[in-house]
Scaffold this active site. Structure first.
Site, PDB file in Angstrom:
ATOM      1  N   LYS A  29      -5.531   0.720  -5.575  1.00 14.29           N
ATOM      2  CA  LYS A  29      -6.173   0.101  -4.407  1.00 14.29           C
ATOM      3  C   LYS A  29      -6.390   1.131  -3.297  1.00 14.29           C
ATOM      4  O   LYS A  29      -7.465   1.229  -2.717  1.00 14.29           O
ATOM      5  CB  LYS A  29      -5.286  -1.036  -3.892  1.00 14.29           C
ATOM      6  CG  LYS A  29      -5.673  -1.539  -2.520  1.00 14.29           C
ATOM      7  CD  LYS A  29      -4.787  -2.673  -2.047  1.00 14.29           C
ATOM      8  CE  LYS A  29      -3.559  -2.267  -1.284  1.00 14.29           C
ATOM      9  NZ  LYS A  29      -3.770  -1.796   0.084  1.00 14.29           N
ATOM     10  N   ASN A  30      -5.325   1.899  -2.996  1.00 11.03           N
ATOM     11  CA  ASN A  30      -5.408   2.793  -1.840  1.00 11.03           C
ATOM     12  C   ASN A  30      -6.276   4.026  -2.080  1.00 11.03           C
ATOM     13  O   ASN A  30      -6.550   4.773  -1.150  1.00 11.03           O
ATOM     14  CB  ASN A  30      -4.003   3.216  -1.387  1.00 11.03           C
ATOM     15  CG  ASN A  30      -3.297   2.092  -0.650  1.00 11.03           C
ATOM     16  OD1 ASN A  30      -3.879   1.032  -0.419  1.00 11.03           O
ATOM     17  ND2 ASN A  30      -2.042   2.320  -0.290  1.00 11.03           N
ATOM     18  N   ARG A  40      -6.878  -3.587   7.442  1.00 14.76           N
ATOM     19  CA  ARG A  40      -6.948  -2.423   8.326  1.00 14.76           C
ATOM     20  C   ARG A  40      -7.771  -1.286   7.739  1.00 14.76           C
ATOM     21  O   ARG A  40      -8.363  -0.497   8.459  1.00 14.76           O
ATOM     22  CB  ARG A  40      -5.538  -1.873   8.597  1.00 14.76           C
ATOM     23  CG  ARG A  40      -4.670  -2.719   9.415  1.00 14.76           C
ATOM     24  CD  ARG A  40      -3.390  -1.977   9.701  1.00 14.76           C
ATOM     25  NE  ARG A  40      -3.518  -1.074  10.828  1.00 14.76           N
ATOM     26  CZ  ARG A  40      -3.694   0.210  10.758  1.00 14.76           C
ATOM     27  NH1 ARG A  40      -3.776   0.814   9.605  1.00 14.76           N
ATOM     28  NH2 ARG A  40      -3.794   0.941  11.846  1.00 14.76           N
ATOM     29  N   CYS A  73      -0.073  -5.641  13.029  1.00 12.18           N
ATOM     30  CA  CYS A  73       0.030  -6.263  11.721  1.00 12.18           C
ATOM     31  C   CYS A  73       1.496  -6.468  11.431  1.00 12.18           C
ATOM     32  O   CYS A  73       2.351  -5.984  12.162  1.00 12.18           O
ATOM     33  CB  CYS A  73      -0.642  -5.426  10.645  1.00 12.18           C
ATOM     34  SG  CYS A  73       0.324  -4.051  10.102  1.00 12.18           S
ATOM     35  N   ARG A  81       0.863  -0.044  14.179  1.00 12.03           N
ATOM     36  CA  ARG A  81      -0.118   0.731  13.417  1.00 12.03           C
ATOM     37  C   ARG A  81      -1.411   1.042  14.178  1.00 12.03           C
ATOM     38  O   ARG A  81      -2.489   0.537  13.852  1.00 12.03           O
ATOM     39  CB  ARG A  81      -0.447   0.019  12.105  1.00 12.03           C
ATOM     40  CG  ARG A  81       0.742  -0.092  11.201  1.00 12.03           C
ATOM     41  CD  ARG A  81       0.425  -0.820   9.923  1.00 12.03           C
ATOM     42  NE  ARG A  81      -0.124   0.035   8.899  1.00 12.03           N
ATOM     43  CZ  ARG A  81      -0.430  -0.397   7.680  1.00 12.03           C
ATOM     44  NH1 ARG A  81      -0.277  -1.649   7.354  1.00 12.03           N
ATOM     45  NH2 ARG A  81      -0.900   0.433   6.788  1.00 12.03           N
ATOM     46  N   PRO A  82      -1.339   1.915  15.169  1.00 10.24           N
ATOM     47  CA  PRO A  82      -2.552   2.273  15.929  1.00 10.24           C
ATOM     48  C   PRO A  82      -3.489   3.166  15.116  1.00 10.24           C
ATOM     49  O   PRO A  82      -3.137   3.617  14.022  1.00 10.24           O
ATOM     50  CB  PRO A  82      -1.987   3.049  17.112  1.00 10.24           C
ATOM     51  CG  PRO A  82      -0.683   3.594  16.639  1.00 10.24           C
ATOM     52  CD  PRO A  82      -0.151   2.625  15.634  1.00 10.24           C
ATOM     53  N   VAL A  83      -4.709   3.402  15.649  1.00 15.80           N
ATOM     54  CA  VAL A  83      -5.651   4.310  14.990  1.00 15.80           C
ATOM     55  C   VAL A  83      -6.040   5.450  15.938  1.00 15.80           C
ATOM     56  O   VAL A  83      -7.121   6.018  15.825  1.00 15.80           O
ATOM     57  CB  VAL A  83      -6.921   3.580  14.484  1.00 15.80           C
ATOM     58  CG1 VAL A  83      -6.609   2.720  13.279  1.00 15.80           C
ATOM     59  CG2 VAL A  83      -7.561   2.752  15.593  1.00 15.80           C
ATOM     60  N   ASP A  84      -5.133   5.762  16.888  1.00 18.57           N
ATOM     61  CA  ASP A  84      -5.435   6.790  17.888  1.00 18.57           C
ATOM     62  C   ASP A  84      -5.735   8.152  17.253  1.00 18.57           C
ATOM     63  O   ASP A  84      -6.569   8.910  17.765  1.00 18.57           O
ATOM     64  CB  ASP A  84      -4.278   6.911  18.891  1.00 18.57           C
ATOM     65  CG  ASP A  84      -2.942   7.178  18.205  1.00 18.57           C
ATOM     66  OD1 ASP A  84      -2.617   6.470  17.230  1.00 18.57           O
ATOM     67  OD2 ASP A  84      -2.231   8.113  18.618  1.00 18.57           O
ATOM     68  N   LEU A  85      -5.093   8.455  16.135  1.00 14.93           N
ATOM     69  CA  LEU A  85      -5.311   9.777  15.518  1.00 14.93           C
ATOM     70  C   LEU A  85      -6.702   9.882  14.900  1.00 14.93           C
ATOM     71  O   LEU A  85      -7.321  10.945  14.911  1.00 14.93           O
ATOM     72  CB  LEU A  85      -4.231  10.062  14.464  1.00 14.93           C
ATOM     73  CG  LEU A  85      -2.794  10.046  14.998  1.00 14.93           C
ATOM     74  CD1 LEU A  85      -1.799  10.106  13.847  1.00 14.93           C
ATOM     75  CD2 LEU A  85      -2.559  11.208  15.959  1.00 14.93           C
ATOM     76  N   ASP A 139       5.726   2.441   0.524  1.00 17.00           N
ATOM     77  CA  ASP A 139       5.206   1.297  -0.237  1.00 17.00           C
ATOM     78  C   ASP A 139       6.099   0.915  -1.423  1.00 17.00           C
ATOM     79  O   ASP A 139       5.815  -0.059  -2.122  1.00 17.00           O
ATOM     80  CB  ASP A 139       3.780   1.576  -0.732  1.00 17.00           C
ATOM     81  CG  ASP A 139       2.753   1.482   0.390  1.00 17.00           C
ATOM     82  OD1 ASP A 139       3.115   1.024   1.488  1.00 17.00           O
ATOM     83  OD2 ASP A 139       1.589   1.876   0.175  1.00 17.00           O
ATOM     84  N   ILE A 144       8.667   5.394   8.283  1.00 16.98           N
ATOM     85  CA  ILE A 144       7.217   5.387   8.534  1.00 16.98           C
ATOM     86  C   ILE A 144       6.794   4.212   9.422  1.00 16.98           C
ATOM     87  O   ILE A 144       6.055   4.393  10.383  1.00 16.98           O
ATOM     88  CB  ILE A 144       6.422   5.293   7.205  1.00 16.98           C
ATOM     89  CG1 ILE A 144       6.912   6.344   6.215  1.00 16.98           C
ATOM     90  CG2 ILE A 144       4.911   5.372   7.459  1.00 16.98           C
ATOM     91  CD1 ILE A 144       6.229   7.666   6.246  1.00 16.98           C
ATOM     92  N   ARG A 176      -3.771  -9.289  -2.619  1.00 19.55           N
ATOM     93  CA  ARG A 176      -4.496  -8.184  -1.970  1.00 19.55           C
ATOM     94  C   ARG A 176      -4.307  -6.892  -2.750  1.00 19.55           C
ATOM     95  O   ARG A 176      -5.172  -6.030  -2.740  1.00 19.55           O
ATOM     96  CB  ARG A 176      -3.961  -7.959  -0.544  1.00 19.55           C
ATOM     97  CG  ARG A 176      -4.278  -9.072   0.412  1.00 19.55           C
ATOM     98  CD  ARG A 176      -3.841  -8.702   1.800  1.00 19.55           C
ATOM     99  NE  ARG A 176      -4.375  -7.389   2.159  1.00 19.55           N
ATOM    100  CZ  ARG A 176      -4.032  -6.693   3.210  1.00 19.55           C
ATOM    101  NH1 ARG A 176      -3.136  -7.173   4.039  1.00 19.55           N
ATOM    102  NH2 ARG A 176      -4.563  -5.524   3.456  1.00 19.55           N
TER     103      ARG A 176
END
Ligand code: UD1
Length: 416
Positions: free
Chosen positions: A22-23, A92, A116, A121-125, A304, A326, A396
């Site tokens: 999936k990933n 996400r 979530c 879990r930000p997306v600043d990077l 995971d 993490i 999922r």
């Protein structure tokens, strides 16, 4: 709402085929936005998240054709440069369209993911990286609005190792003007699979799989064919399930080199493992021994797989420490495991798991994807019936899990 009913106590035995990852599939599907050629993908898993990504890409104008395990995506007619909130909030990974859209079309509007279940879990990077490449970014009405005439190569240092951050910027840099160097990049095998696909499309990328990835931007990418790598987390989940139930299973269509730390931990727990080409065989002859686990970016132990090892430790001989480095809130399965009789204490990002002789079936609630997998494993071991509610999380990320487990002798069924 669908549930799973599991009657525990049967050791898993037999052979099971592992699906495509999936990933790896999700970012690779987004790579279709980078060219006007067709991207032909095989070994595609049949999962809810994949369907969501198809829908998102189709909304943008990507053509989608599918066959058994195959998907062809065409980026010639992309006309909507937006990922709406409704999609991003359910998955996400939708944020992975940001880099490709800005790189090829000079514009993108992507909803900010909310919080979530497993943390903020930000997306600043992702955003900082694109800014370093010259994109102008405004956050308006909950959306990331990015514009750039053409992205420029840049040297980008990640403060925190981010898998999708690395993937987003790698895709953006593939079409940028000049050389981009990603420092402290994620080394996960899924990043390498994406790089392989991008190279097949004509990108110039080196160093993927190490902490420094160099991307020399090219003018244009073209269509390509790519086979998605095996799912290492699905592989690990089945192996842990077999170990916890005292079974013996063979995985086919997988790769042992993707699972080194997980196989080491399983061996430490007492499993006898042999691996060859695309197969892994595991046999568990006694009660598992407790194993300490500390999650960290690849090649260390994957976050995971943390929840599944918690289930294994819950019935193991001894006491184990499980440390999650993490995500800040990834122990929600603990309360549910306790309902089955597990003895687990939580202090900050550390759990102390005292193995018990047996768990007892109960009704539990799945809270996220890997937590659900942990509860399935616990249900397979517990005496009596375990009913797992909210299994949409499981759908999922695990292809036909109840069929695969039934094939291995588990007493499991989906109920409405
Ligand atoms: C990916 C995987 C997910 C896995 C995770 C860690 C996909 C689709 N999902 O998620 O299954 O659990 O890697 O291996 O591949 N962070 C920031 N700012 C950012 C980005 C990340 O602070 O801009 C933080 C996160 O909150 C987290 C850490 O960095 O604490 C790692 O997250 P990241 O690697 O980005 O996870 P994902 O790529 O979302």
């Amino acid at each position: 709402m669908q549930k799973l009913s599991i009657t525990g106590g049967s050791p898993l035995r037999g052979e099971v085929r592992i699906s495509g990852a999936k990933n790896a599939a999700l970012p690779i599907m987004c790579a279709a936005l980078l060219s006007d050629g067709d991207l032909r993908l095989s070994n595609m898993p049949d999962l809810h998240d994949i369907a969501t990504m198809r829908k998102l890409l189709a909304q943008m104008g990507v053509t989608v054709a599918s066959g058994e395990g195959e998907l062809t995506l065409g980026g010639a007619n992309v006309n909507k440069l937006e990922a709406p909130y409704d999609m991003v909030k359910t998955m996400r990974a939708s944020v992975l369209v940001l880099g490709p859209l800005v790189a090829r079309f000079g514009e993108a509007r992507v909803s900010l993911p909310g919080g979530c279940a497993i943390g903020s879990r930000p997306v600043d990077l992702h955003i900082k990286g694109l800014q370093a490449m010259g994109a102008e970014i405004h956050i308006e009405h909950g959306y990331i609005h990015a514009r750039a005439k053409r992205l420029q190569g840049a040297r980008i240092f990640f403060d925190i190792v981010s898998v999708t951050g690395t993937e987003n910027l790698m895709m953006a840099a593939a079409l940028a003007d000049g050389v981009t160097v990603l420092e402290n990049a994620a080394r996960e095998p899924e990043v390498v699979d994406l790089a392989d696909c991008l190279r097949a499309m004509g990108a110039d990328i080196s160093g993927d799989g190490t902490e420094t990835v160099t991307i020399r931007g090219v003018e244009k990418l073209h269509g390509a064919s790519h086979r998605i790598m095996p799912d290492r987390i699905e592989s690990g989940t089945f192996l842990v399930a077999a170990a916890a139930t005292g079974g013996a299973i063979t995985l086919t269509g997988t790769r042992a080199d993707l699972l080194e730390t997980v196989l080491e931990k399983l061996t430490e727990a007492g499993a006898v493992i042999t691996a060859e080409a695309d197969r892994i065989h595991l046999e568990m002859r006694a009660r598992p021994k407790s194993v300490n686990v500390r999650t960290a970016p690849h090649p260390a132990f994957p976050t995971d797989m943390q929840a599944q090892f918690m289930a294994l430790n819950a019935v193991a001989d001894g006491t184990a420490m499980v440390v999650e480095t993490i995500f800040e809130n990834r122990f929600m399965h603990v309360q549910e495991l306790r309902r089955l009789g597990a003895q687990i204490d939580v202090e900050g990002n550390t759990c102390v798991v005292r193995g018990v002789e047996r768990l007892e079936g109960a009704t539990v609630m799945a809270t996220d994807l890997r937590a659900s997998a942990c509860l399935v494993i616990a249900g397979l071991v517990a005496q009596g019936e375990t009913v797992i509610d909210r299994i949409y999380h499981l759908d999922r990320g695990y292809e036909h899990i109840e069929h695969k487990l039934s094939q291995l002798g588990a007493k499991i069924q989906r109920i409405s």
